[in-house]
Design a protein around this motif. Structure first.
Motif, PDB file in Angstrom:
ATOM      1  N   THR A   1      13.670  11.538 153.978  1.00  0.00           N
ATOM      2  CA  THR A   1      14.524  12.651 154.370  1.00  0.00           C
ATOM      3  C   THR A   1      13.672  13.616 155.178  1.00  0.00           C
ATOM      4  OG1 THR A   1      15.822  12.445 152.344  1.00  0.00           O
ATOM      5  CG2 THR A   1      16.034  14.505 153.559  1.00  0.00           C
ATOM      6  N   VAL A   2      14.186  14.063 156.340  1.00  0.00           N
ATOM      7  CA  VAL A   2      13.356  14.825 157.256  1.00  0.00           C
ATOM      8  C   VAL A   2      14.138  15.961 157.893  1.00  0.00           C
ATOM      9  CG1 VAL A   2      13.885  13.264 159.179  1.00  0.00           C
ATOM     10  CG2 VAL A   2      11.788  14.619 159.241  1.00  0.00           C
ATOM     11  N   ASP A   3      13.460  17.079 158.159  1.00  0.00           N
ATOM     12  CA  ASP A   3      13.965  18.188 158.979  1.00  0.00           C
ATOM     13  C   ASP A   3      13.151  18.217 160.266  1.00  0.00           C
ATOM     14  OD1 ASP A   3      15.576  18.910 156.867  1.00  0.00           O
ATOM     15  OD2 ASP A   3      14.328  20.591 156.216  1.00  0.00           O
ATOM     16  N   TYR A   4      13.771  18.637 161.376  1.00  0.00           N
ATOM     17  CA  TYR A   4      13.011  18.806 162.616  1.00  0.00           C
ATOM     18  C   TYR A   4      13.869  19.528 163.649  1.00  0.00           C
ATOM     19  CZ  TYR A   4      15.655  14.631 164.128  1.00  0.00           C
ATOM     20  OH  TYR A   4      16.657  13.737 164.427  1.00  0.00           O
ATOM     21  N   LEU A   5      13.212  20.035 164.660  1.00  0.00           N
ATOM     22  CA  LEU A   5      13.891  20.642 165.804  1.00  0.00           C
ATOM     23  C   LEU A   5      14.012  19.601 166.905  1.00  0.00           C
ATOM     24  CD1 LEU A   5      12.051  24.095 166.060  1.00  0.00           C
ATOM     25  CD2 LEU A   5      14.084  23.520 164.737  1.00  0.00           C
TER      26      LEU A   5
ATOM     27  N   ILE B   1       7.654  19.143 169.385  1.00  0.00           N
ATOM     28  CA  ILE B   1       6.294  18.963 168.898  1.00  0.00           C
ATOM     29  C   ILE B   1       5.989  19.982 167.783  1.00  0.00           C
ATOM     30  CG2 ILE B   1       3.847  19.147 169.512  1.00  0.00           C
ATOM     31  CD1 ILE B   1       4.581  18.159 172.293  1.00  0.00           C
ATOM     32  N   GLY B   2       5.519  19.463 166.653  1.00  0.00           N
ATOM     33  CA  GLY B   2       5.102  20.321 165.548  1.00  0.00           C
ATOM     34  C   GLY B   2       6.208  20.744 164.610  1.00  0.00           C
ATOM     35  N   SER B   3       7.421  20.183 164.767  1.00  0.00           N
ATOM     36  CA  SER B   3       8.545  20.668 163.952  1.00  0.00           C
ATOM     37  C   SER B   3       8.912  19.752 162.798  1.00  0.00           C
ATOM     38  CB  SER B   3       9.777  20.872 164.829  1.00  0.00           C
ATOM     39  OG  SER B   3      10.250  19.628 165.338  1.00  0.00           O
ATOM     40  N   ILE B   4       8.343  18.577 162.740  1.00  0.00           N
ATOM     41  CA  ILE B   4       8.766  17.597 161.733  1.00  0.00           C
ATOM     42  C   ILE B   4       8.282  18.019 160.340  1.00  0.00           C
ATOM     43  CG2 ILE B   4       8.386  15.232 160.912  1.00  0.00           C
ATOM     44  CD1 ILE B   4       8.460  14.324 163.798  1.00  0.00           C
ATOM     45  N   HIS B   5       9.231  17.911 159.384  1.00  0.00           N
ATOM     46  CA  HIS B   5       8.902  18.183 157.977  1.00  0.00           C
ATOM     47  C   HIS B   5       9.589  17.123 157.127  1.00  0.00           C
ATOM     48  CE1 HIS B   5       9.885  20.230 154.017  1.00  0.00           C
ATOM     49  NE2 HIS B   5       8.582  20.120 154.014  1.00  0.00           N
ATOM     50  N   ILE B   6       8.791  16.196 156.618  1.00  0.00           N
ATOM     51  CA  ILE B   6       9.323  15.146 155.746  1.00  0.00           C
ATOM     52  C   ILE B   6       9.393  15.690 154.333  1.00  0.00           C
ATOM     53  CG2 ILE B   6       8.932  12.837 154.815  1.00  0.00           C
ATOM     54  CD1 ILE B   6       7.508  12.131 157.426  1.00  0.00           C
ATOM     55  N   LYS B   7      10.599  15.669 153.744  1.00  0.00           N
ATOM     56  CA  LYS B   7      10.835  16.314 152.451  1.00  0.00           C
ATOM     57  C   LYS B   7      10.819  15.331 151.281  1.00  0.00           C
ATOM     58  CE  LYS B   7      14.235  19.339 152.777  1.00  0.00           C
ATOM     59  NZ  LYS B   7      15.538  19.925 153.192  1.00  0.00           N
TER      60      LYS B   7
ATOM     61  N   GLY C   1       3.261  24.187 157.953  1.00  0.00           N
ATOM     62  CA  GLY C   1       2.773  23.348 159.036  1.00  0.00           C
ATOM     63  C   GLY C   1       3.832  22.803 159.961  1.00  0.00           C
ATOM     64  N   SER C   2       5.122  23.128 159.724  1.00  0.00           N
ATOM     65  CA  SER C   2       6.194  22.638 160.587  1.00  0.00           C
ATOM     66  C   SER C   2       6.857  23.800 161.305  1.00  0.00           C
ATOM     67  CB  SER C   2       7.246  21.877 159.767  1.00  0.00           C
ATOM     68  OG  SER C   2       6.658  20.772 159.118  1.00  0.00           O
ATOM     69  N   LEU C   3       7.096  23.614 162.603  1.00  0.00           N
ATOM     70  CA  LEU C   3       7.705  24.656 163.420  1.00  0.00           C
ATOM     71  C   LEU C   3       9.146  24.894 162.971  1.00  0.00           C
ATOM     72  CD1 LEU C   3       6.954  26.378 165.945  1.00  0.00           C
ATOM     73  CD2 LEU C   3       8.109  24.623 167.324  1.00  0.00           C
ATOM     74  N   ILE C   4       9.511  26.148 162.701  1.00  0.00           N
ATOM     75  CA  ILE C   4      10.878  26.477 162.302  1.00  0.00           C
ATOM     76  C   ILE C   4      11.468  27.471 163.308  1.00  0.00           C
ATOM     77  CG2 ILE C   4      10.488  26.024 159.860  1.00  0.00           C
ATOM     78  CD1 ILE C   4      10.250  29.008 159.405  1.00  0.00           C
ATOM     79  N   PRO C   5      12.782  27.485 163.447  1.00  0.00           N
ATOM     80  CA  PRO C   5      13.392  28.272 164.514  1.00  0.00           C
ATOM     81  C   PRO C   5      13.782  29.678 164.076  1.00  0.00           C
ATOM     82  CG  PRO C   5      15.059  26.886 163.534  1.00  0.00           C
ATOM     83  CD  PRO C   5      13.777  26.609 162.794  1.00  0.00           C
ATOM     84  N   VAL C   6      14.119  30.485 165.085  1.00  0.00           N
ATOM     85  CA  VAL C   6      14.767  31.769 164.855  1.00  0.00           C
ATOM     86  C   VAL C   6      16.239  31.615 165.219  1.00  0.00           C
ATOM     87  CG1 VAL C   6      12.739  33.190 165.172  1.00  0.00           C
ATOM     88  CG2 VAL C   6      14.062  32.513 167.160  1.00  0.00           C
ATOM     89  N   MET C   7      17.073  32.495 164.676  1.00  0.00           N
ATOM     90  CA  MET C   7      18.511  32.307 164.809  1.00  0.00           C
ATOM     91  C   MET C   7      19.162  33.526 165.428  1.00  0.00           C
ATOM     92  SD  MET C   7      21.402  31.861 161.798  1.00  0.00           S
ATOM     93  CE  MET C   7      20.942  30.222 161.293  1.00  0.00           C
ATOM     94  N   ASP C   8      20.159  33.263 166.238  1.00  0.00           N
ATOM     95  CA  ASP C   8      21.041  34.322 166.720  1.00  0.00           C
ATOM     96  C   ASP C   8      22.137  34.494 165.680  1.00  0.00           C
ATOM     97  OD1 ASP C   8      22.710  36.067 167.972  1.00  0.00           O
ATOM     98  OD2 ASP C   8      23.200  34.764 169.668  1.00  0.00           O
ATOM     99  N   GLY C   9      22.095  35.609 164.943  1.00  0.00           N
ATOM    100  CA  GLY C   9      23.042  35.800 163.859  1.00  0.00           C
ATOM    101  C   GLY C   9      24.488  35.829 164.314  1.00  0.00           C
ATOM    102  N   ALA C  10      24.728  36.213 165.567  1.00  0.00           N
ATOM    103  CA  ALA C  10      26.102  36.311 166.060  1.00  0.00           C
ATOM    104  C   ALA C  10      26.705  34.938 166.325  1.00  0.00           C
ATOM    105  CB  ALA C  10      26.141  37.163 167.321  1.00  0.00           C
ATOM    106  N   THR C  11      25.909  34.013 166.859  1.00  0.00           N
ATOM    107  CA  THR C  11      26.440  32.705 167.247  1.00  0.00           C
ATOM    108  C   THR C  11      25.988  31.576 166.339  1.00  0.00           C
ATOM    109  OG1 THR C  11      24.566  32.249 168.725  1.00  0.00           O
ATOM    110  CG2 THR C  11      26.435  33.462 169.654  1.00  0.00           C
ATOM    111  N   GLY C  12      24.938  31.794 165.561  1.00  0.00           N
ATOM    112  CA  GLY C  12      24.399  30.731 164.724  1.00  0.00           C
ATOM    113  C   GLY C  12      23.538  29.749 165.488  1.00  0.00           C
TER     114      GLY C  12
END
Length: 524
Positions: A347-351, A287-293, A227-238
């Motif tokens: 403790t929380v993760d988010y974009l 919006i939609g990225s919060i994940h409380i752990k 239910g939380s928005l997670i990102p994609v990564m550019d492997g070359a730059t991080g």
């Protein structure tokens, strides 16, 4: 005169031995994998004299009787009996199962009655271990022939790759959407579907894909976990990006992927509330990225539904869908309610920090970076997504994606395919190819000698078998056993023949005795 006694006596011995062979065959009519024996009779020669008359040979040969010189095994295939036990196996064709005793000696047998012992080894009724090749994760034979061992449990495996497969399809007929994506607003995306992925401890997580058509042949893909928005990564730059832009050609094939809208992934941010239940994020969340752990040190899984009504606020819900708080996207304020209203730490993760900008990606290898609740920021939950199997055609939406992770699983059942592959099914739904049976045959099967208990050995250890995987020279029939190939009708005919032959030889001895008695009476 006395010679005929001994000649008839050899006949008695030979027929007696033949009766022994016949009785052994009949006795083993229900022995699994038994091969009938056939007696081979060989004549004896008492004397042979050749004379010549006018240079023409004349032979005088007097036989000395008969003896059973050997027995020959009938290796023809017996009929199959259905047992419904998957570890009962029969070979449909040439060859023998290979089993090894505890002293390291390999025997050969057609008896396929096997079972799984407490250690996971496949053994026969004598405790001997069946032989074959263990298979690696890709189903390839690894190493030399060895005991076949089936793991009683399957360790959890973190998801490393997700791949879309045919017939996955994005419907090209749907309308273009111009509004900003919001997971709580179904008008901001065209299609959504989910699958399960697994973290390092085998915990399941729901991975959702939101597809938004933004132009002809062009789609944005947003990825959410639990239910939380997670990102994609550019492997070359991080660097992290919010979404993917997929492009398709006029035949519906994917042509390119672009990582779109650069963001920052904040992981394991620890917040302390000045007022119980109210927390302020360091940065404004996407919006939609919060994940409380965790809340007050207790592990939680609370995620952000998004701003469904456009008021700049969103609901926070737990795994059961219960609303446990709200988030204000304009101030970054999190307010927990109900049982969590008195909490002071989370403790929380988010974009956060959206920045316009894109970078070229590879639609065959998109790196998605989420969170692993077991390791946190020290080892993010990262896996690749392959969109190569995705199509965009004028057809209904179809979702089909495979992933390589799994939770812990306990052994449920074992089966064997006709090519001798041993398959193990586990409680996590996974089926693993464990091993492949080794099937042995000999160029001359008459070198095999019976050792009892369905077993054969070559009469000289220098004779080595031809060994190949199951399914090459014979099919493995699981759930069946090969019955004895003894033909009762033929054996009864042989039994009558042997009996009459024995009686005939006994009559010869009686006749010889009578003649000898008449000879003795000449003196009178």
């Amino acid at each position: 005169m006395l010679q005929s006694f001994y000649t008839a006596f050899t006949g008695l011995n030979a027929e007696k031995n033949w009766l022994s062979v016949i009785s052994d065959n009949i006795a083993n009519v229900n022995t699994i994998g038994f091969k009938a024996e056939r007696a081979v009779f060989e004549d004896l020669l008492a004397s042979s004299v050749t004379t010549y008359n006018n240079n023409s040979p004349k032979n005088k040969e007097i036989g000395g009787g008969v003896f059973v010189s050997s027995t020959v095994k009938d290796f023809s295939q017996g009929t199959f009996m259905n047992t419904n036990n998957p570890l009962d196996m029969a070979l449909d064709g040439e060859g023998f199962f290979m089993v090894k005793s505890n002293d390291g000696l390999t025997y050969y047998t057609r008896n396929g009655q096997f079972r799984l012992d407490a250690n996971g080894d496949i053994i026969n009724m004598l405790g001997m271990k069946i032989q074959g090749w263990m298979l690696d994760d890709k189903g390839n034979m690894a190493g030399a022939i060895s005991n076949i061992n089936v793991a009683m449990s399957m360790d959890p495996k973190i998801t490393k790759e997700v791949a879309f497969k045919e017939p996955s399809n994005l419907d090209s007929r749907v309308d273009v959407i111009t509004s900003a994506f919001d997971p709580a607003d179904s008008t901001t995306f065209n299609y959504v579907n989910s699958q399960t992925v697994y973290d390092s401890l085998g915990n399941p997580h729901t991975l959702s894909y939101f597809f938004q058509k933004i132009d002809t042949g062009t789609w944005k893909v947003y990825t959410m976990m639990d239910g939380s928005l997670i990102p994609v990564m550019d492997g070359a730059t991080g660097q992290y990006y919010k979404d993917i832009i997929l492009k398709f050609d006029d035949t519906g094939m994917p042509t390119s992927a672009t990582l779109d809208t650069q963001v920052t992934l904040t992981q394991n941010e620890s917040l302390t509330a000045a007022t119980p239940g109210i927390f302020t994020l360091t940065n404004l969340p996407v919006i939609g990225s919060i994940h409380i752990k965790s809340v007050d040190g207790v592990t939680m899984n609370i995620h952000d539904l998004g701003d469904g009504d456009g008021d700049g606020k969103g609901d926070l819900v737990d795994d059961n869908g219960n609303v446990v708080g709200t988030v204000d996207y304009t101030t970054g304020t999190i307010t927990l309610t109900g049982d969590l209203s008195n909490s002071t730490n989370l403790t929380v993760d988010y974009l956060n920090s959206e920045v316009a900008g894109t970078v070229a990606g590879d639609f065959k290898d998109i790196l998605v970076s989420g969170y692993d609740p077991n390791t946190g920021a020290t080892s993010p939950f990262q896996f690749t997504v392959n969109y190569n199997g995705m199509r965009q055609l004028a057809s209904d939406f179809i979702f089909y994606a495979e992933q390589d992770g799994n939770s812990k699983g306990d052994l449920m059942s074992v089966s064997v395919s006709e090519d001798g592959v041993v398959k193990a099914s586990y409680s996590n739904g996974k089926v693993r190819d464990v091993a492949r049976l080794a099937i042995a045959t000999f160029k001359d099967k008459e070198i095999l000698v019976r050792k009892g208990s369905w077993l054969y050995l070559p009469n000289q250890q220098t004779f080595t078998p031809v060994i190949m995987p199951g399914g090459v020279i014979s099919k493995v029939r699981s759930g069946m056993l090969e019955m004895s190939n003894v033909d009762i009708a033929s054996e009864f005919i042989n039994l009558i023949t042997a009996q009459r032959a024995y009686q005939a030889n006994a009559r010869v001895i009686t006749t010889d005795d009578q003649i000898l008695q008449e000879t003795m009476n000449i003196k009178r």
